[in-house]
Motif scaffolding. Structure first.
Motif, mmCIF file in Angstrom:
data_model
loop_
_atom_site.group_PDB
_atom_site.id
_atom_site.type_symbol
_atom_site.label_atom_id
_atom_site.label_comp_id
_atom_site.label_asym_id
_atom_site.label_seq_id
_atom_site.Cartn_x
_atom_site.Cartn_y
_atom_site.Cartn_z
ATOM 1 N N LYS A 134 1.229 -0.599 -0.108
ATOM 2 C CA LYS A 134 -0.084 -0.018 0.188
ATOM 3 C C LYS A 134 0.850 1.270 -0.087
ATOM 4 N N ARG A 171 2.195 2.001 -3.293
ATOM 5 C CA ARG A 171 1.527 2.265 -4.125
ATOM 6 C C ARG A 171 0.934 0.893 -5.686
ATOM 7 N N GLN A 184 -3.434 -1.571 -3.969
ATOM 8 C CA GLN A 184 -5.137 -0.617 -4.102
ATOM 9 C C GLN A 184 -6.185 -1.451 -1.945
ATOM 10 N N ASP A 234 -7.755 -0.806 2.014
ATOM 11 C CA ASP A 234 -8.439 0.123 3.033
ATOM 12 C C ASP A 234 -7.640 0.394 3.988
ATOM 13 N N ASP A 235 -7.972 1.684 3.752
ATOM 14 C CA ASP A 235 -7.140 2.621 5.906
ATOM 15 C C ASP A 235 -7.626 1.684 6.326
ATOM 16 N N ASP A 256 -13.678 -0.932 0.549
ATOM 17 C CA ASP A 256 -13.287 -0.271 -1.370
ATOM 18 C C ASP A 256 -12.841 -1.673 -1.828
ATOM 19 N N SER A 257 -11.246 -2.193 -1.482
ATOM 20 C CA SER A 257 -10.687 -3.419 -1.669
ATOM 21 C C SER A 257 -11.679 -4.782 -1.421
#
Length: 336
Positions: free
Chosen positions: A87, A90, A93, A95-96, A215-216
């Protein structure tokens, strides 16, 4: 109104009896998409290799390092650090990590950690075949609990026949097992606890995170699972006195090698499982899981003598093949 009802019934039938609102996004994810045809075969092969090897590698690792809590703690930490690095660079992808999602994920993680820990204890004191045999019996209890508490129908005649086949195979395996003949039912203490925990996880725990959105979907779930699992697993390791037994671990290159292999394979297994689930249907994924179990048994027989007798393996195969006939019962409210 009648048209809506007809469309509702067609929607249910099109998905093998599962209502649309239950299947939701998961059903769309598990359908085989023509556009991704070239990705299906590699995903099946990759998951098949990881799943078949993982159980045997864990057994070998715990045989050399008889500290399952610390072994799995390192696995979780390695996966968490690898995803975090991806992450940061990059490459992935992901999520936090948020407190709100972590709080909703926590009950599932508790059951997940317990199931993995008891899995390790079974591998420490029993063979791979014993674990697979008892694991194959879980749908029997799950189907009853689904009917009693989660609003599902009782299993169909086909599923009942499958469950009876699993039970017969398990009984045959136990009667052929030398550990049972020597120590009686006490030989199955750890695997019995494991079975109870895995039934809870399959029945209730997974429903606790069904509404947690990522999201992922793949890496987000894996990140939360492993990040939140490190602490509880470390507590289990400390509570069972594993740190005091570190001096029993051989200070040899093979110790580092097997720990490294199982940790890297843990990352691969986490990703390949969710990726494959998104590429193929639920039925195909189930059959693939059965094939992986059979390959695990074959690998275990080939690499050493810590395996069941030929008769025990035959009964195990009865268990595994019978489980392929089982189908989850639909919700009662949608069968009326």
């Amino acid at each position: 109104k009648h048209k809506r009802a007809a469309r509702h019934r067609v929607g249910i039938l099109a998905r093998g009896g599962l209502p649309l609102y239950v299947v939701g996004r998961a059903a769309r994810a598990t359908r085989v998409m023509p556009a991704s045809g070239h990705a299906v075969f590699p995903s099946i092969v990759y998951y098949g290799l990881c799943s078949s090897i993982m159980l045997v590698v864990n057994k070998v690792t715990i045989s050399i390092i008889p500290l399952p809590g610390l072994v799995f703690c390192i696995q979780f930490l390695t996966t968490f650090l690898a995803i975090s690095a991806g992450k940061s660079l990059r490459v992935l992808q992901v999520d936090d990590l948020t407190l709100a999602k972590a709080a909703r994920f926590a009950p599932y993680v508790v059951s997940f950690v317990l199931s993995i820990y008891f899995n390790g204890k079974v591998l420490q004191y029993s063979n791979v075949e014993t674990l697979i045999t008892f694991r194959s019996c879980s749908p029997l209890a799950v189907s009853i609990l689904d009917w009693a508490f989660l609003g599902r129908e009782l299993p169909s005649l086909r599923s009942v026949a499958a469950l009876l086949g699993v039970v017969c195979g398990a009984i045959g395996y136990v009667l052929c097992d030398s550990e049972f003949r020597m120590h009686g039912i006490g030989a199955y203490g750890w695997v019995s606890v494991y079975l109870v925990v895995i039934i809870f996880e399959m029945t209730y725990a997974k429903h606790m995170i069904s509404n947690v959105k990522f999201d992922s979907a793949i890496w987000g779930t894996v990140l939360y699972n492993n990040a939140l699992a490190v602490g509880p697993m470390l507590l289990l390791a400390l509570g069972s006195g594993e740190l005091g037994r570190l001096d029993s671990v051989p200070a040899e290159p093979k110790t580092v090698v097997v720990l490294l292999v199982c940790s890297v394979l843990g990352i691969c297994m986490n990703w390949s499982g969710w990726n494959c689930r998104n590429q193929i249907s639920a039925a195909a994924y189930t059959l693939l899981g059965v094939a992986c179990k059979l390959i695990s048994v074959l690998l275990n027989v080939l690499i050493w003598d810590k395996h069941a007798s030929p008769a025990g393996i035959a009964w195990l195969i009865v268990c595994v093949l019978s489980s392929t006939l089982y189908r989850q019962a639909p919700l009662r409210s949608h069968r009326e």
